[in-house]
Design a protein around this motif. Sequence first.
Motif, PDB file in Angstrom:
ATOM      1  N   UNK A   1      97.236  35.303  97.330  1.00 57.84           N
ATOM      2  CA  UNK A   1      97.747  34.114  96.697  1.00 57.84           C
ATOM      3  C   UNK A   1      97.143  32.873  97.327  1.00 57.84           C
ATOM      4  N   UNK A   2      97.036  32.909  98.650  1.00 57.65           N
ATOM      5  CA  UNK A   2      96.500  31.750  99.368  1.00 57.65           C
ATOM      6  C   UNK A   2      95.059  31.475  98.940  1.00 57.65           C
ATOM      7  N   UNK A   3      94.240  32.516  98.887  1.00 55.66           N
ATOM      8  CA  UNK A   3      92.842  32.329  98.493  1.00 55.66           C
ATOM      9  C   UNK A   3      92.714  31.961  97.017  1.00 55.66           C
ATOM     10  N   UNK A   4      93.602  32.499  96.187  1.00 53.93           N
ATOM     11  CA  UNK A   4      93.572  32.142  94.770  1.00 53.93           C
ATOM     12  C   UNK A   4      93.855  30.655  94.589  1.00 53.93           C
ATOM     13  N   UNK A   5      94.845  30.134  95.301  1.00 51.15           N
ATOM     14  CA  UNK A   5      95.167  28.713  95.194  1.00 51.15           C
ATOM     15  C   UNK A   5      94.097  27.840  95.833  1.00 51.15           C
ATOM     16  N   UNK A   6      93.480  28.337  96.894  1.00 50.04           N
ATOM     17  CA  UNK A   6      92.383  27.609  97.544  1.00 50.04           C
ATOM     18  C   UNK A   6      91.215  27.449  96.555  1.00 50.04           C
ATOM     19  N   UNK A   7      90.847  28.549  95.916  1.00 43.29           N
ATOM     20  CA  UNK A   7      89.764  28.494  94.928  1.00 43.29           C
ATOM     21  C   UNK A   7      90.157  27.618  93.738  1.00 43.29           C
ATOM     22  N   UNK A   8      91.395  27.731  93.282  1.00 39.35           N
ATOM     23  CA  UNK A   8      91.849  26.934  92.137  1.00 39.35           C
ATOM     24  C   UNK A   8      91.742  25.440  92.416  1.00 39.35           C
ATOM     25  N   UNK A   9      92.006  25.047  93.660  1.00 43.85           N
ATOM     26  CA  UNK A   9      91.895  23.636  94.023  1.00 43.85           C
ATOM     27  C   UNK A   9      90.476  23.126  93.757  1.00 43.85           C
ATOM     28  N   UNK A  10      89.482  23.867  94.225  1.00 39.77           N
ATOM     29  CA  UNK A  10      88.094  23.421  94.074  1.00 39.77           C
ATOM     30  C   UNK A  10      87.570  23.615  92.656  1.00 39.77           C
ATOM     31  N   UNK A  11      88.189  24.506  91.899  1.00 44.55           N
ATOM     32  CA  UNK A  11      87.816  24.695  90.494  1.00 44.55           C
ATOM     33  C   UNK A  11      88.596  23.751  89.582  1.00 44.55           C
ATOM     34  N   UNK A  12      89.486  22.947  90.183  1.00 43.07           N
ATOM     35  CA  UNK A  12      90.343  22.025  89.434  1.00 43.07           C
ATOM     36  C   UNK A  12      91.117  22.764  88.339  1.00 43.07           C
ATOM     37  N   UNK A  13      91.687  23.902  88.741  1.00 43.76           N
ATOM     38  CA  UNK A  13      92.421  24.770  87.836  1.00 43.76           C
ATOM     39  C   UNK A  13      93.884  24.789  88.235  1.00 43.76           C
ATOM     40  N   UNK A  14      94.769  24.644  87.253  1.00 43.19           N
ATOM     41  CA  UNK A  14      96.200  24.729  87.507  1.00 43.19           C
ATOM     42  C   UNK A  14      96.610  26.194  87.519  1.00 43.19           C
ATOM     43  N   UNK A  15      97.571  26.537  88.392  1.00 38.68           N
ATOM     44  CA  UNK A  15      98.039  27.914  88.508  1.00 38.68           C
ATOM     45  C   UNK A  15      99.550  27.929  88.335  1.00 38.68           C
ATOM     46  N   UNK A  16     100.005  28.695  87.365  1.00 32.01           N
ATOM     47  CA  UNK A  16     101.444  28.826  87.145  1.00 32.01           C
ATOM     48  C   UNK A  16     102.009  29.909  88.059  1.00 32.01           C
ATOM     49  N   UNK A  17     103.310  29.873  88.240  1.00 29.12           N
ATOM     50  CA  UNK A  17     103.969  30.894  89.058  1.00 29.12           C
ATOM     51  C   UNK A  17     103.673  32.276  88.494  1.00 29.12           C
ATOM     52  N   UNK A  18     103.797  32.442  87.186  1.00 26.99           N
ATOM     53  CA  UNK A  18     103.580  33.764  86.594  1.00 26.99           C
ATOM     54  C   UNK A  18     102.144  34.227  86.789  1.00 26.99           C
ATOM     55  N   UNK A  19     101.194  33.339  86.667  1.00 31.57           N
ATOM     56  CA  UNK A  19      99.789  33.686  86.889  1.00 31.57           C
ATOM     57  C   UNK A  19      99.545  34.100  88.337  1.00 31.57           C
ATOM     58  N   UNK A  20     100.162  33.386  89.267  1.00 36.19           N
ATOM     59  CA  UNK A  20     100.002  33.708  90.683  1.00 36.19           C
ATOM     60  C   UNK A  20     100.641  35.059  91.003  1.00 36.19           C
ATOM     61  N   UNK A  21     101.766  35.352  90.383  1.00 32.59           N
ATOM     62  CA  UNK A  21     102.414  36.657  90.580  1.00 32.59           C
ATOM     63  C   UNK A  21     101.508  37.787  90.098  1.00 32.59           C
ATOM     64  N   UNK A  22     100.890  37.608  88.942  1.00 30.96           N
ATOM     65  CA  UNK A  22      99.995  38.621  88.399  1.00 30.96           C
ATOM     66  C   UNK A  22      98.774  38.788  89.304  1.00 30.96           C
ATOM     67  N   UNK A  23      98.207  37.677  89.766  1.00 31.44           N
ATOM     68  CA  UNK A  23      97.022  37.727  90.623  1.00 31.44           C
ATOM     69  C   UNK A  23      97.296  38.427  91.950  1.00 31.44           C
ATOM     70  N   UNK A  24      98.530  38.338  92.420  1.00 34.94           N
ATOM     71  CA  UNK A  24      98.884  38.960  93.697  1.00 34.94           C
ATOM     72  C   UNK A  24      98.890  40.486  93.607  1.00 34.94           C
ATOM     73  N   UNK A  25      99.039  41.011  92.397  1.00 38.65           N
ATOM     74  CA  UNK A  25      99.023  42.452  92.178  1.00 38.65           C
ATOM     75  C   UNK A  25     100.080  43.194  93.004  1.00 38.65           C
ATOM     76  N   UNK A  26     101.249  42.586  93.087  1.00 42.14           N
ATOM     77  CA  UNK A  26     102.408  43.188  93.746  1.00 42.14           C
ATOM     78  C   UNK A  26     103.590  43.020  92.793  1.00 42.14           C
ATOM     79  N   UNK A  27     104.699  43.711  93.042  1.00 41.44           N
ATOM     80  CA  UNK A  27     105.867  43.489  92.180  1.00 41.44           C
ATOM     81  C   UNK A  27     106.246  42.007  92.144  1.00 41.44           C
ATOM     82  N   UNK A  28     106.715  41.552  90.991  1.00 42.86           N
ATOM     83  CA  UNK A  28     107.046  40.135  90.806  1.00 42.86           C
ATOM     84  C   UNK A  28     108.040  39.647  91.852  1.00 42.86           C
TER      85      UNK A  28
END
Length: 77
Positions: A1-28
């Motif tokens: 999650x940390x790296x996903x948000x780090x990359x999103x910052x530099x890509x100027x991409x917004x990340x929703x809670x649900x998207x971050x949960x899916x990206x983490x690939x763990x139970x919600x």
Amino acid sequence: MLLDLYAAHYERREVSVSSLCIAANVPATTALRWIKSMTDHGMFERTCDRHDGRRILIAISESTRLALDGYFDKLSE
């Protein structure tokens, strides 16, 4: 999650809670618990989506991003 948000910052991409949960690939429930913990510790920041009041956006905090910038800079030395 940390790296996903780090990359999103530099890509100027917004990340929703649900998207971050899916990206983490763990139970919600696990992802939500970690999001809350990292938000409580100031690593993540929560904001309401200005286009959709039902969505919550998560971003990496400035201090955490700067710490990761320093870490990655040291790796490349």
